[in-house]
Design a protein around this motif. Structure first.
Motif, PDB file in Angstrom:
ATOM      1  N   GLU A 152       0.679  -1.087   0.012  1.00 12.76           N
ATOM      2  CA  GLU A 152      -0.052  -0.077   0.034  1.00 12.76           C
ATOM      3  C   GLU A 152       0.894   1.458   0.013  1.00 12.76           C
ATOM      4  O   GLU A 152       0.552   2.239  -0.598  1.00 12.76           O
ATOM      5  CB  GLU A 152      -0.905   0.085   1.245  1.00 12.76           C
ATOM      6  CG  GLU A 152      -1.947   1.048   1.287  1.00 12.76           C
ATOM      7  CD  GLU A 152      -2.682   1.161   2.373  1.00 12.76           C
ATOM      8  OE1 GLU A 152      -3.790   1.907   2.484  1.00 12.76           O
ATOM      9  OE2 GLU A 152      -2.631   0.289   3.263  1.00 12.76           O
ATOM     10  N   ARG A 153       1.885   1.123   0.746  1.00  9.49           N
ATOM     11  CA  ARG A 153       2.897   2.377   0.833  1.00  9.49           C
ATOM     12  C   ARG A 153       3.353   2.492  -0.553  1.00  9.49           C
ATOM     13  O   ARG A 153       3.772   3.675  -1.167  1.00  9.49           O
ATOM     14  CB  ARG A 153       3.972   2.264   1.962  1.00  9.49           C
ATOM     15  CG  ARG A 153       3.662   2.837   3.244  1.00  9.49           C
ATOM     16  CD  ARG A 153       4.779   2.640   4.217  1.00  9.49           C
ATOM     17  NE  ARG A 153       5.499   1.586   4.276  1.00  9.49           N
ATOM     18  CZ  ARG A 153       5.394   0.700   5.188  1.00  9.49           C
ATOM     19  NH1 ARG A 153       4.546   0.526   6.033  1.00  9.49           N
ATOM     20  NH2 ARG A 153       6.248  -0.494   4.983  1.00  9.49           N
ATOM     21  N   GLU A 154       3.937   1.429  -1.144  1.00  7.08           N
ATOM     22  CA  GLU A 154       4.430   1.695  -2.629  1.00  7.08           C
ATOM     23  C   GLU A 154       3.418   1.953  -3.656  1.00  7.08           C
ATOM     24  O   GLU A 154       3.691   3.062  -4.495  1.00  7.08           O
ATOM     25  CB  GLU A 154       4.795   0.252  -3.075  1.00  7.08           C
ATOM     26  CG  GLU A 154       6.267  -0.426  -2.443  1.00  7.08           C
ATOM     27  CD  GLU A 154       7.512   0.191  -2.822  1.00  7.08           C
ATOM     28  OE1 GLU A 154       7.721   1.069  -3.753  1.00  7.08           O
ATOM     29  OE2 GLU A 154       8.314   0.527  -1.882  1.00  7.08           O
ATOM     30  N   ILE A 155       2.153   1.699  -3.487  1.00  2.00           N
ATOM     31  CA  ILE A 155       1.178   2.171  -4.278  1.00  2.00           C
ATOM     32  C   ILE A 155       0.808   3.586  -4.079  1.00  2.00           C
ATOM     33  O   ILE A 155       0.896   4.674  -4.940  1.00  2.00           O
ATOM     34  CB  ILE A 155      -0.087   1.459  -4.289  1.00  2.00           C
ATOM     35  CG1 ILE A 155       0.209  -0.001  -4.837  1.00  2.00           C
ATOM     36  CG2 ILE A 155      -1.280   2.058  -4.941  1.00  2.00           C
ATOM     37  CD1 ILE A 155      -1.176  -0.921  -4.390  1.00  2.00           C
ATOM     38  N   ASP A 187       3.085   5.996  -2.916  1.00  2.00           N
ATOM     39  CA  ASP A 187       4.293   6.575  -3.265  1.00  2.00           C
ATOM     40  C   ASP A 187       4.462   6.656  -4.772  1.00  2.00           C
ATOM     41  O   ASP A 187       4.561   7.781  -5.240  1.00  2.00           O
ATOM     42  CB  ASP A 187       5.749   6.035  -2.849  1.00  2.00           C
ATOM     43  CG  ASP A 187       5.909   5.822  -1.244  1.00  2.00           C
ATOM     44  OD1 ASP A 187       5.260   6.672  -0.595  1.00  2.00           O
ATOM     45  OD2 ASP A 187       6.470   5.123  -0.912  1.00  2.00           O
ATOM     46  N   GLU A 188       4.027   5.769  -5.592  1.00  2.00           N
ATOM     47  CA  GLU A 188       3.998   5.602  -6.920  1.00  2.00           C
ATOM     48  C   GLU A 188       2.786   6.948  -7.384  1.00  2.00           C
ATOM     49  O   GLU A 188       3.267   7.365  -8.321  1.00  2.00           O
ATOM     50  CB  GLU A 188       3.597   4.383  -7.481  1.00  2.00           C
ATOM     51  CG  GLU A 188       4.933   3.366  -7.584  1.00  2.00           C
ATOM     52  CD  GLU A 188       4.411   2.110  -8.051  1.00  2.00           C
ATOM     53  OE1 GLU A 188       3.436   2.258  -8.793  1.00  2.00           O
ATOM     54  OE2 GLU A 188       5.442   1.072  -7.975  1.00  2.00           O
ATOM     55  N   ALA A 189       1.836   6.723  -6.452  1.00  2.00           N
ATOM     56  CA  ALA A 189       0.707   7.773  -7.015  1.00  2.00           C
ATOM     57  C   ALA A 189       0.932   9.284  -6.810  1.00  2.00           C
ATOM     58  O   ALA A 189       0.890   9.915  -7.425  1.00  2.00           O
ATOM     59  CB  ALA A 189      -0.582   7.173  -6.287  1.00  2.00           C
ATOM     60  N   GLU A 228       4.151  10.090  -6.550  1.00  2.00           N
ATOM     61  CA  GLU A 228       5.203  10.494  -7.697  1.00  2.00           C
ATOM     62  C   GLU A 228       4.738  10.792  -8.846  1.00  2.00           C
ATOM     63  O   GLU A 228       5.054  11.768  -9.787  1.00  2.00           O
ATOM     64  CB  GLU A 228       6.273   9.618  -7.753  1.00  2.00           C
ATOM     65  CG  GLU A 228       7.413   9.644  -8.749  1.00  2.00           C
ATOM     66  CD  GLU A 228       8.455   8.408  -8.768  1.00  2.00           C
ATOM     67  OE1 GLU A 228       9.236   8.550  -9.696  1.00  2.00           O
ATOM     68  OE2 GLU A 228       8.184   7.481  -8.119  1.00  2.00           O
ATOM     69  N   HIS A 229       3.509  10.291  -9.309  1.00  2.00           N
ATOM     70  CA  HIS A 229       2.988  10.345 -10.608  1.00  2.00           C
ATOM     71  C   HIS A 229       2.100  11.739 -10.907  1.00  2.00           C
ATOM     72  O   HIS A 229       2.285  12.590 -11.821  1.00  2.00           O
ATOM     73  CB  HIS A 229       2.053   9.240 -10.973  1.00  2.00           C
ATOM     74  CG  HIS A 229       1.197   9.402 -12.051  1.00  2.00           C
ATOM     75  ND1 HIS A 229       1.717   9.121 -13.205  1.00  2.00           N
ATOM     76  CD2 HIS A 229      -0.187   9.772 -12.446  1.00  2.00           C
ATOM     77  CE1 HIS A 229       0.802   9.456 -14.429  1.00  2.00           C
ATOM     78  NE2 HIS A 229      -0.469   9.548 -13.653  1.00  2.00           N
ATOM     79  N   ASN A 230       1.536  12.022  -9.717  1.00  2.00           N
ATOM     80  CA  ASN A 230       0.924  13.207  -9.370  1.00  2.00           C
ATOM     81  C   ASN A 230       1.812  14.438  -9.418  1.00  2.00           C
ATOM     82  O   ASN A 230       1.807  15.484 -10.065  1.00  2.00           O
ATOM     83  CB  ASN A 230      -0.002  13.238  -8.149  1.00  2.00           C
ATOM     84  CG  ASN A 230      -1.089  12.521  -8.305  1.00  2.00           C
ATOM     85  OD1 ASN A 230      -1.684  12.258  -9.121  1.00  2.00           O
ATOM     86  ND2 ASN A 230      -1.621  12.011  -7.217  1.00  2.00           N
TER      87      ASN A 230
END
Length: 297
Positions: free
Chosen positions: A46-49, A51-53, A55-57
């Motif tokens: 969940e943390r990785e998801i 973080d990726e979200a 970073e994407h934003n």
């Protein structure tokens, strides 16, 4: 008759308590451990998801900022040459002005200069696009640096009009393996930058030399120089000195450095001791091929 007491059926306490290792307790401990592992893994995923979200934003916000900056810069840069071309063309069509030979020639030069400015803008955008996408393909060949300088100066004839130009070669230069067109674009951008950031009528110098297995090309102007606060940022995309009232997209110097580095070289900026700015290109010389000998008849 006495009735026999019922047998004691109370559970016998496990002799391994409190560290019970009986099968039921062992399975329960394994289940708890697996649940803990699964919970920790789920939290990590969940943390990785997240973080990726995030970073994407952040990338989307940066992309939107760059898009807005590029759009504003291009729209500003397009207005001047388009207005020049439109106005000059309209004057040429006017019998009162177009019939005058001197006026006609001047208007034609104005249209040519504006067209060259548009051409440089489009070339910079294409070069930046290829650099950013990693699709820049160099057409390398052994070139004479003096020829590149001559062609670049010729392309900037209009902008250099009224300026003393000094072109000097300090030492004999070897041939350098590079992309002639792209390196010409680098010099054109540096000359355009020198014209933009120095007063009209001041001289510009182009000095080439060879030392430490590197060919150097230095473009020097005699303007106010580069402010200490701006010097670390001048090669960044879209960066324009806030205290200098000039146009431009802020892409020219960034593209110059990218193209020079694609050749394995470096591009640096510095202030001269007597005011002015100097941009120095350093290119690895390499070993040129031996001259072709004519076949004996």
């Amino acid at each position: 008759m006495k009735t026999a007491a019922p047998p004691d059926v109370s559970p016998i306490p496990c002799r391994w308590l409190p560290r019970c290792t009986c099968p039921c307790a062992h399975l329960t401990a394994q289940s708890l451990l697996l649940e803990t592992f699964a919970s920790q893994i789920a939290l990590a995923i969940e943390r990785e998801i997240l973080d990726e979200a995030a970073e994407h934003n952040a990338m989307l916000r940066e992309s939107e900022r760059l898009y807005a900056t590029l759009l504003n810069s291009i729209s500003h840069e397009l207005r001047t040459p388009i207005a020049t071309i439109t106005g000059a063309a309209g004057s040429l069509l006017d019998p009162l002005t177009g019939g005058n030979e001197a006026t006609r020639v001047q208007l034609a030069h104005d249209i040519q200069d504006a067209g060259n400015r548009l051409n440089r803008l489009v070339a910079n955008l294409l070069d930046m696009s290829r650099l950013e996408s990693g699709r820049l393909q160099l057409k390398l060949d052994w070139c004479d640096v003096g020829d590149i300088i001559s062609v670049s100066v010729k392309r900037m004839t209009g902008s250099l009009s009224g300026r003393p130009l000094v072109v000097r070669q300090d030492t004999p230069l070897p041939l350098v393996r590079l992309d002639f067109t792209l390196m010409e674009q680098v010099l054109v951008n540096l000359l355009d930058n020198a014209c933009a950031y120095s007063p009209p009528g001041t001289s510009i110098e182009i000095v080439s030399g060879f030392s430490n297995d590197c060919v150097t090309i230095a473009v020097t102007d005699h303007g106010p120089g580069i402010a200490a606060a701006d010097l670390p940022h001048i090669f960044e995309k879209f960066y324009r000195a806030p205290r200098v009232a000039t146009g431009g997209t802020g892409l020219g110097l960034s593209i110059c450095r990218g193209l020079v580095e694609a050749h394995g070289g470096t591009l640096t900026a510095e202030n001269t001791s007597d005011a002015g700015a100097r941009f120095v290109i350093r290119l690895p010389a390499g070993t040129p091929p031996p001259p072709v000998r004519e076949a004996a008849i």
